[in-house]
Design an enzyme around this catalytic site. Structure first.
Site, PDB file in Angstrom:
ATOM      1  N   CYS A 173       0.883  -1.180   0.000  1.00 30.19           N
ATOM      2  CA  CYS A 173       0.000   0.000   0.000  1.00 30.19           C
ATOM      3  C   CYS A 173       0.913   1.220   0.000  1.00 30.19           C
ATOM      4  O   CYS A 173       1.089   1.887   1.012  1.00 30.19           O
ATOM      5  CB  CYS A 173      -0.909  -0.010   1.229  1.00 30.19           C
ATOM      6  SG  CYS A 173      -1.815  -1.555   1.451  1.00 30.19           S
ATOM      7  N   ALA A 174       1.513   1.510  -1.148  1.00 29.17           N
ATOM      8  CA  ALA A 174       2.699   2.358  -1.192  1.00 29.17           C
ATOM      9  C   ALA A 174       2.429   3.855  -1.257  1.00 29.17           C
ATOM     10  O   ALA A 174       3.238   4.647  -0.795  1.00 29.17           O
ATOM     11  CB  ALA A 174       3.572   1.959  -2.387  1.00 29.17           C
ATOM     12  N   ALA A 175       1.308   4.284  -1.883  1.00 27.80           N
ATOM     13  CA  ALA A 175       1.074   5.727  -2.064  1.00 27.80           C
ATOM     14  C   ALA A 175       0.943   6.411  -0.700  1.00 27.80           C
ATOM     15  O   ALA A 175       0.442   5.805   0.252  1.00 27.80           O
ATOM     16  CB  ALA A 175      -0.179   5.948  -2.901  1.00 27.80           C
ATOM     17  N   PRO A 176       1.420   7.657  -0.578  1.00 27.14           N
ATOM     18  CA  PRO A 176       1.936   8.524  -1.651  1.00 27.14           C
ATOM     19  C   PRO A 176       3.381   8.287  -2.027  1.00 27.14           C
ATOM     20  O   PRO A 176       3.855   8.874  -2.997  1.00 27.14           O
ATOM     21  CB  PRO A 176       1.762   9.923  -1.065  1.00 27.14           C
ATOM     22  CG  PRO A 176       1.912   9.729   0.408  1.00 27.14           C
ATOM     23  CD  PRO A 176       1.293   8.393   0.707  1.00 27.14           C
TER      24      PRO A 176
ATOM     25  N   SER B 198       6.507   8.061   0.177  1.00 31.24           N
ATOM     26  CA  SER B 198       7.705   8.439   0.927  1.00 31.24           C
ATOM     27  C   SER B 198       8.461   7.210   1.441  1.00 31.24           C
ATOM     28  O   SER B 198       9.691   7.181   1.442  1.00 31.24           O
ATOM     29  CB  SER B 198       7.333   9.346   2.099  1.00 31.24           C
ATOM     30  OG  SER B 198       6.424   8.699   2.956  1.00 31.24           O
ATOM     31  N   LYS B 199       7.722   6.184   1.865  1.00 31.36           N
ATOM     32  CA  LYS B 199       8.378   4.963   2.340  1.00 31.36           C
ATOM     33  C   LYS B 199       9.029   4.226   1.170  1.00 31.36           C
ATOM     34  O   LYS B 199      10.127   3.690   1.292  1.00 31.36           O
ATOM     35  CB  LYS B 199       7.374   4.078   3.072  1.00 31.36           C
ATOM     36  CG  LYS B 199       6.799   4.718   4.337  1.00 31.36           C
ATOM     37  CD  LYS B 199       5.803   3.793   5.014  1.00 31.36           C
ATOM     38  CE  LYS B 199       5.194   4.457   6.249  1.00 31.36           C
ATOM     39  NZ  LYS B 199       4.314   5.593   5.914  1.00 31.36           N
TER      40      LYS B 199
ATOM     41  N   ASP C 105      -5.559  -4.326  -5.981  1.00 34.15           N
ATOM     42  CA  ASP C 105      -6.102  -4.469  -4.632  1.00 34.15           C
ATOM     43  C   ASP C 105      -5.099  -5.306  -3.839  1.00 34.15           C
ATOM     44  O   ASP C 105      -4.870  -6.468  -4.160  1.00 34.15           O
ATOM     45  CB  ASP C 105      -7.461  -5.166  -4.713  1.00 34.15           C
ATOM     46  CG  ASP C 105      -8.083  -5.417  -3.353  1.00 34.15           C
ATOM     47  OD1 ASP C 105      -7.412  -5.208  -2.329  1.00 34.15           O
ATOM     48  OD2 ASP C 105      -9.255  -5.831  -3.317  1.00 34.15           O
TER      49      ASP C 105
ATOM     50  N   ASP D 213       1.969  -1.393   5.028  1.00 36.26           N
ATOM     51  CA  ASP D 213       1.528  -0.169   5.709  1.00 36.26           C
ATOM     52  C   ASP D 213       0.066   0.058   5.321  1.00 36.26           C
ATOM     53  O   ASP D 213      -0.231   0.762   4.360  1.00 36.26           O
ATOM     54  CB  ASP D 213       2.413   1.003   5.279  1.00 36.26           C
ATOM     55  CG  ASP D 213       2.139   2.264   6.069  1.00 36.26           C
ATOM     56  OD1 ASP D 213       1.869   2.162   7.271  1.00 36.26           O
ATOM     57  OD2 ASP D 213       2.183   3.359   5.469  1.00 36.26           O
TER      58      ASP D 213
ATOM     59  N   CYS E 261      -0.899   4.084  11.140  1.00 37.83           N
ATOM     60  CA  CYS E 261      -0.835   5.384  11.820  1.00 37.83           C
ATOM     61  C   CYS E 261      -1.963   5.460  12.844  1.00 37.83           C
ATOM     62  O   CYS E 261      -2.464   6.536  13.154  1.00 37.83           O
ATOM     63  CB  CYS E 261      -0.968   6.533  10.818  1.00 37.83           C
ATOM     64  SG  CYS E 261       0.427   6.667   9.706  1.00 37.83           S
TER      65      CYS E 261
END
Length: 690
Positions: free
Chosen positions: A139-142, A144-145, A197, A223, A276
């Site tokens: 779940c990479a967006a946006p 930064s990771k 997905d 994440d 988060c």
């Protein structure tokens, strides 16, 4: 390239939003995730704007130069500032972040706007718990990771194609392009952005020794989407929107994504699960459920040694659920039938105390805002010790990029199809999750969708690899005198028909993935642009000019068209649009005069006898004209390199403020800088700083 500094920290906004939520306070007081006697401090910290934190981005040698500039100039300047009566404290290095590449301050984003010495940053703990090999960011967006993962991959800038790669995925098509935008700043041939997905991420195939095997990942970053109540300090609207229902609605999705993550993980591999959110329903409950159903295949590990100096609270082993109406449930047996669709058994702690103790949930890490003046965060690190119980065989180790696997099976023993969809419904039932749909408009137990259905609304250009005897190569080979080991087979274009406009490169591992999965995955972007067509160059022997974004990948293979330049030459080339050849230093001028017109590399090599000059190589793409020379470097990168050589950029003629280097988030477009076209005006007001 692409390095710079960013600010993490979002100041107060939404002035009309009251930072108060009684349900939130009541819920977390009851759960006791905050140490006794600290709840008021916790709430006070949550109401304060999040202070800015700096992370120096980019590949190691360039990042070190930026760090040197920050420490010697900016940090010294701001420590004596006073804004709105608040004294600005000197930034301090985060003790747990490697190589002093992250710093925290006492400044909010609001204060920074009033004294904009620097720009923005996004902090991420999970990537530092992953050691680079073959990585899936689910779940990479946006992004930064993902960017941090790429930076780690390219720690040695002298290696154009490091071993390993990152596949970055997001379910939202539009957010995927934000992800591409972030990744492009780092100019890596080892990143692929896909659009799926995450809970039904397709299995990918690779060819190894003449046969096709399923690709398993050495590392997975999970994440997951979450309620985000740890972000209240920057996302002010969470205060009024927060309710316990948010976590209850997300738990199932989070668990499905985590399950799919460990399924795709190689035995011996490591998965980082993070949110988060401070809520155990989204945190420990997901981890406990994974551990329980893995039947010993997964182990929760203590990763605190990887982040020395980070203050955190250990995971909890007891929690209860609360509805938005304030009704508490301590166990699944207390939940009325009418609520069984909203509340699931996996949301509660395991009832078997011996099993609960063996899980060692205290190894999870919960970061509380008041302990180090941060946001709220949760992270857990899982190691896969054996195949999942519903999988018959999986890779024996994560040492190989291409792990061997056969007879992938569902919990009932039925073989899984090549994309990993078969048996999905049974797997979900094991986890007490409603199967629903996978996000492909087909039931989970169905075979993979047809290409036509899968690509509905998906309009990306194809990825077409060039053959070794493609007629585009000989003039390029001759003009740039490419070395014999240049990997021609790694070059691709984005069209089947007509003239090739741009040429890109990927690593050999990503080439393998692309060639074997065109029917399985939606690739948004991959590779780095290395050449762009320029018809003016054809008369000089080559119709393709070098592209700045791919120069660090390409340069090791180029044996001609290189001009060695000094620090002063760099300043001239990046501040003057089309300087005469005579503006260069004597050495560079002499080299330039010997070259025919056309695309060139302008290379600065560090001088160890001049400590005031950058101590890392800089490679710029340029064009040798009839009487002049120019650099083809996008504006953001120009700013970055100017800072590295000690030039501060304040304002251009239009009065726009120019931020530093990669601090801005604009794309590195080059189209308007083609020879023969009007180049954008770049005449900043310059003040030397070194």
């Amino acid at each position: 390239a692409g390095s710079g500094f960013n600010w993490l920290g979002w100041g107060a906004g939404y002035a009309d939003i009251v930072k108060e939520n009684k349900l939130f306070e009541h819920y977390y007081q009851e759960l006791k995730i905050v140490p006794e006697g600290e709840f008021e401090q916790f709430m006070e910290a949550m109401r304060e704007p999040l202070p800015a934190t700096i992370r120096i981005t980019g590949y190691k040698s360039h990042a070190k130069e930026i760090l040197h500039t920050l420490k010697e100039k900016y940090f010294k300047e701001i420590q004596d500032l006073e804004v709105d009566g608040q004294k600005i404290e000197a930034p301090q290095a985060l003790s747990w972040y490697p190589d002093e590449l992250a710093w925290h301050t006492n400044m909010s984003r609001k204060i920074l706007r009033k004294s904009p010495l620097l720009e923005k940053f996004h902090q991420a703990i999970p990537p530092n718990l992953l050691h680079i090999l073959v990585i899936l960011d689910m779940c990479a967006a946006p992004g930064s990771k993902t960017a941090q993962l790429i930076e780690m991959l390219h720690a040695d800038m002298d290696v154009p194609f490091p071993e390993g790669f990152v596949i970055a995925n997001d379910v939202d098509n539009k957010r995927c392009y934000l992800l591409v935008h972030q990744a492009k700043r780092l100019n890596s041939p080892c990143i692929m952005v896909v659009n799926h997905d995450a809970s039904c991420m397709p299995r990918l195939l690779v060819e190894q020794n003449g046969k096709k095997d399923i690709l398993f990942y050495d590392r997975v970053l999970c994440d997951v989407p979450c309620s985000g109540d740890g972000t209240m300090r920057k996302n002010i609207d969470v205060w009024k929107k927060w309710t316990t229902s948010n976590s209850l609605h997300l738990h199932g999705l989070q668990l499905r994504i985590a399950v799919r993550g460990v399924e795709q993980l190689a035995v011996g591999g490591r998965m980082v699960y993070s949110t988060c959110s401070l809520n155990p329903v989204e945190d420990e409950a997901v981890i406990a459920s994974l551990l329980e159903k893995s039947e010993g295949a997964l182990e929760l590990v203590d990763a605190s040694a990887d982040l020395p100096g980070l203050k955190y609270m250990p995971g909890i082993t007891s929690w209860k659920l609360m509805t938005k109406e304030g009704q508490w449930y301590s166990d699944w047996s207390e939940v009325p039938t009418s609520r069984h669709t909203q509340i699931r058994p996996t949301m509660f702690p395991p009832t078997d105390q011996e099993k609960l103790l063996s899980m060692k949930l205290e190894r999870c890490m919960r970061i509380l805002p008041h302990h180090q003046n941060t946001g709220g965060f949760f992270v857990a690190v899982l190691v896969k010790k054996a195949p999942m119980p519903w999988n018959r065989r999986q890779p024996k180790s994560c040492g190989d990029v291409f792990s061997e696997v056969t007879n992938h099976a569902s919990p009932s023993g039925n073989p899984m199809d090549e994309s990993g969809f078969g048996g999905c419904q049974e797997m979900l039932s094991v986890f007490a999750i409603h199967p629903g749909h996978c996000g492909h408009d087909l039931p989970c137990s169905s075979p993979p969708p047809s290409k036509k259905m899968k690509l509905f609304g998906f309009k990306e250009d194809p990825f077409v690899f060039l053959t070794e005897d493609d007629p585009v190569f000989p003039p390029i080979q001759a003009f740039y005198d490419l070395s014999p080991d240049f990997p021609k087979l790694n070059v691709l274009t984005r069209t089947h028909e007509g003239k090739k406009r741009h040429l890109y490169m990927v690593s050999k591992e990503l080439r393998n993935v692309l060639l074997n999965n065109s029917e399985r995955m939606k690739v948004i972007n991959t590779g780095v642009k290395v050449w762009s067509r320029n018809n003016d160059g054809e008369q000089f022997g080559c119709a393709f000019r070098l592209a700045q974004e791919g120069i660090y990948t390409l340069y090791p293979y180029i044996r001609a068209r290189v001009i060695n330049i000094s620090v002063e030459d760099v300043k001239i080339l990046l501040t003057e649009e089309n300087p005469f050849l005579s503006r260069l230093g004597d050495d560079a001028h002499a080299q330039a005069k010997k070259l025919e017109m056309g695309s060139i590399v302008l290379r600065y090599q560090p001088d160890p006898n001049d400590p005031s000059a950058p101590q890392c190589p800089i490679e710029l793409c340029g064009w040798r004209g009839k009487t002049s020379i120019r650099a083809f470097v996008p504006r953001n990168e120009r700013l970055h390199y100017l800072r590295m050589v000690g030039v501060e950029v304040f304002r251009d003629k239009q009065g726009k403020k120019e931020g530093g280097a990669a601090a801005t988030q604009e794309g590195n477009t080059e189209g308007q800088e083609e020879p023969g076209q009007e180049a954008p005006c770049f005449q900043p007001e310059l003040v030397p700083t070194a």
